[in-house]
Design a protein around this motif. Structure first.
Motif, mmCIF file in Angstrom:
data_model
loop_
_atom_site.group_PDB
_atom_site.id
_atom_site.type_symbol
_atom_site.label_atom_id
_atom_site.label_comp_id
_atom_site.label_asym_id
_atom_site.label_seq_id
_atom_site.Cartn_x
_atom_site.Cartn_y
_atom_site.Cartn_z
ATOM 1 N N LYS A 137 0.503 -1.169 -0.272
ATOM 2 C CA LYS A 137 0.106 -0.113 -0.134
ATOM 3 C C LYS A 137 0.883 1.150 0.090
ATOM 4 O O LYS A 137 2.076 1.123 0.609
ATOM 5 C CB LYS A 137 -1.111 -0.478 1.516
ATOM 6 N N LYS A 138 0.227 2.258 -1.021
ATOM 7 C CA LYS A 138 1.379 3.281 -0.604
ATOM 8 C C LYS A 138 0.751 4.734 0.178
ATOM 9 O O LYS A 138 -0.118 4.100 0.899
ATOM 10 C CB LYS A 138 0.814 4.322 -2.094
ATOM 11 N N THR B 43 3.220 10.091 -0.267
ATOM 12 C CA THR B 43 3.829 10.668 -1.378
ATOM 13 C C THR B 43 4.763 12.539 -1.456
ATOM 14 O O THR B 43 3.759 12.888 -0.517
ATOM 15 C CB THR B 43 3.569 10.324 -3.282
ATOM 16 N N LYS C 96 9.306 4.517 -4.890
ATOM 17 C CA LYS C 96 8.707 3.808 -6.205
ATOM 18 C C LYS C 96 9.383 4.821 -6.821
ATOM 19 O O LYS C 96 8.905 6.104 -6.325
ATOM 20 C CB LYS C 96 6.992 3.277 -6.364
ATOM 21 N N GLU D 188 7.215 7.814 -4.015
ATOM 22 C CA GLU D 188 6.313 7.012 -3.551
ATOM 23 C C GLU D 188 6.652 6.339 -2.550
ATOM 24 O O GLU D 188 7.326 5.159 -3.048
ATOM 25 C CB GLU D 188 5.255 6.247 -4.381
ATOM 26 N N TRP E 171 5.741 3.027 -0.587
ATOM 27 C CA TRP E 171 4.520 2.098 -0.878
ATOM 28 C C TRP E 171 5.375 1.232 0.883
ATOM 29 O O TRP E 171 6.334 0.573 1.274
ATOM 30 C CB TRP E 171 4.700 1.080 -1.069
#
Ligand SMILES: [Zn+2]
Length: 103
Positions: A2-3, A6, A30, A49, A51
């Motif tokens: 799950k993110k 960001t 990411k 991002e 995660w």
């Protein structure tokens, strides 16, 4: 996976990553290398991002992220190199990477 976070500033994302990892939570970045060289600006760059590997860590990781965001309101510090205001959770200036240690 799950993110959890960001931001367009990769340095800030790295800071949050370090703080989450310090809690023993496995994370990965990411788009870490999607951005160009330092100082290079492109509208087409993807934001880095952060995660979590294990969904079971999501709530805990998010709590860490929220804590880092809220910490900024309590004890911001001003970089003595460039004058940028930084959140208390950051040891180095997000703008110029000047080290806050010793202040
Ligand atoms: Zn600075």
């Amino acid at each position: 996976m799950k993110k959890i976070y960001t931001h367009d500033n990769a340095f800030i994302v790295h800071n949050v990553k370090n703080l989450v990892e310090a809690q023993g939570i496995e994370v990965f970045l990411k788009n870490e290398f999607a951005q160009g060289a330092v100082g290079e600006v492109s509208a087409f760059d993807a934001w880095p991002e952060l995660w979590v590997i294990n969904d079971s860590d999501y709530d805990r990781a998010l709590a860490v992220v929220n804590a880092t965001q809220q910490a900024g309101t309590a004890a911001d510090w001003v970089c003595d190199n460039c004058g940028e205001v930084n959140a208390a959770s950051f040891d180095m200036c997000w703008q110029c990477q000047h080290d806050n240690h010793g202040n």
